[in-house]
Design a protein around this motif. Sequence first.
Motif, mmCIF file in Angstrom:
data_model
loop_
_atom_site.group_PDB
_atom_site.id
_atom_site.type_symbol
_atom_site.label_atom_id
_atom_site.label_comp_id
_atom_site.label_asym_id
_atom_site.label_seq_id
_atom_site.Cartn_x
_atom_site.Cartn_y
_atom_site.Cartn_z
ATOM 1 N N GLN A 4 0.821 -1.203 0.000
ATOM 2 C CA GLN A 4 0.000 0.000 0.000
ATOM 3 C C GLN A 4 0.861 1.261 0.000
ATOM 4 O O GLN A 4 0.597 2.206 -0.729
ATOM 5 C CB GLN A 4 -0.948 0.018 1.200
ATOM 6 C CG GLN A 4 -1.842 1.264 1.214
ATOM 7 C CD GLN A 4 -2.822 1.272 2.376
ATOM 8 O OE1 GLN A 4 -3.039 0.256 3.018
ATOM 9 N NE2 GLN A 4 -3.415 2.418 2.632
ATOM 10 N N GLU A 5 1.919 1.279 0.821
ATOM 11 C CA GLU A 5 2.816 2.436 0.845
ATOM 12 C C GLU A 5 3.489 2.645 -0.506
ATOM 13 O O GLU A 5 3.627 3.785 -0.974
ATOM 14 C CB GLU A 5 3.882 2.259 1.930
ATOM 15 C CG GLU A 5 3.347 2.370 3.336
ATOM 16 C CD GLU A 5 4.366 1.943 4.387
ATOM 17 O OE1 GLU A 5 4.245 2.423 5.532
ATOM 18 O OE2 GLU A 5 5.261 1.131 4.075
ATOM 19 N N ALA A 6 3.890 1.558 -1.155
ATOM 20 C CA ALA A 6 4.514 1.663 -2.472
ATOM 21 C C ALA A 6 3.526 2.225 -3.494
ATOM 22 O O ALA A 6 3.876 3.095 -4.295
ATOM 23 C CB ALA A 6 5.029 0.302 -2.925
ATOM 24 N N ALA A 7 2.279 1.754 -3.462
ATOM 25 C CA ALA A 7 1.261 2.258 -4.390
ATOM 26 C C ALA A 7 0.994 3.747 -4.150
ATOM 27 O O ALA A 7 0.881 4.526 -5.108
ATOM 28 C CB ALA A 7 -0.029 1.453 -4.243
ATOM 29 N N GLU A 8 0.919 4.144 -2.898
ATOM 30 C CA GLU A 8 0.710 5.560 -2.569
ATOM 31 C C GLU A 8 1.897 6.404 -3.012
ATOM 32 O O GLU A 8 1.731 7.523 -3.494
ATOM 33 C CB GLU A 8 0.471 5.724 -1.059
ATOM 34 C CG GLU A 8 -0.852 5.144 -0.615
ATOM 35 C CD GLU A 8 -0.988 5.040 0.903
ATOM 36 O OE1 GLU A 8 -0.003 5.359 1.633
ATOM 37 O OE2 GLU A 8 -2.066 4.626 1.360
ATOM 38 N N TYR A 9 3.097 5.859 -2.886
ATOM 39 C CA TYR A 9 4.296 6.574 -3.310
ATOM 40 C C TYR A 9 4.275 6.807 -4.823
ATOM 41 O O TYR A 9 4.599 7.899 -5.294
ATOM 42 C CB TYR A 9 5.544 5.793 -2.901
ATOM 43 C CG TYR A 9 6.820 6.466 -3.336
ATOM 44 C CD1 TYR A 9 7.309 7.570 -2.648
ATOM 45 C CD2 TYR A 9 7.531 6.017 -4.444
ATOM 46 C CE1 TYR A 9 8.472 8.204 -3.043
ATOM 47 C CE2 TYR A 9 8.685 6.653 -4.846
ATOM 48 C CZ TYR A 9 9.152 7.735 -4.147
ATOM 49 O OH TYR A 9 10.289 8.363 -4.554
ATOM 50 N N VAL A 10 3.913 5.797 -5.571
ATOM 51 C CA VAL A 10 3.839 5.928 -7.034
ATOM 52 C C VAL A 10 2.840 7.018 -7.413
ATOM 53 O O VAL A 10 3.114 7.849 -8.289
ATOM 54 C CB VAL A 10 3.473 4.582 -7.697
ATOM 55 C CG1 VAL A 10 3.125 4.760 -9.164
ATOM 56 C CG2 VAL A 10 4.628 3.597 -7.537
#
Length: 123
Positions: A4-10
């Motif tokens: 989830q953090e990676a998706a939000e970062y993208v």
Amino acid sequence: MTTQEAAEYVVRVQEWAAADPVEQYILGVDIAGDLVGVVKLGRRPDDHGRVSYVLREDCWGQGYATKAVKELVTFAFTTAGLDSLGAKRHPDNPALGRVLEKAGFTQIGVQDGMIEYHLAEDY
């Protein structure tokens, strides 16, 4: 980062690029098929780049950041064709400074409360 953090970062990176287009490279730090962080290189005017990175806390102290930053330095001076690089760190994060110094950066001073580093292609 979690999934989830990676998706939000993208999503954030895409928003930043739309708001202020800067040529930027974001490369994953992959350890045995596990994405443990990213190294970033932003192209600034006059063939200067800015380096930063983020690494999962459970991977700190194992040399992954140093190796990734060294590889990014090579990429910056070859593939990206930059002449110099800079980076900065918060005074409370000496580990980041050690990573930068192992990758060839030199501390050059303090600006706006952040410790600044520099690396020229001919280092």
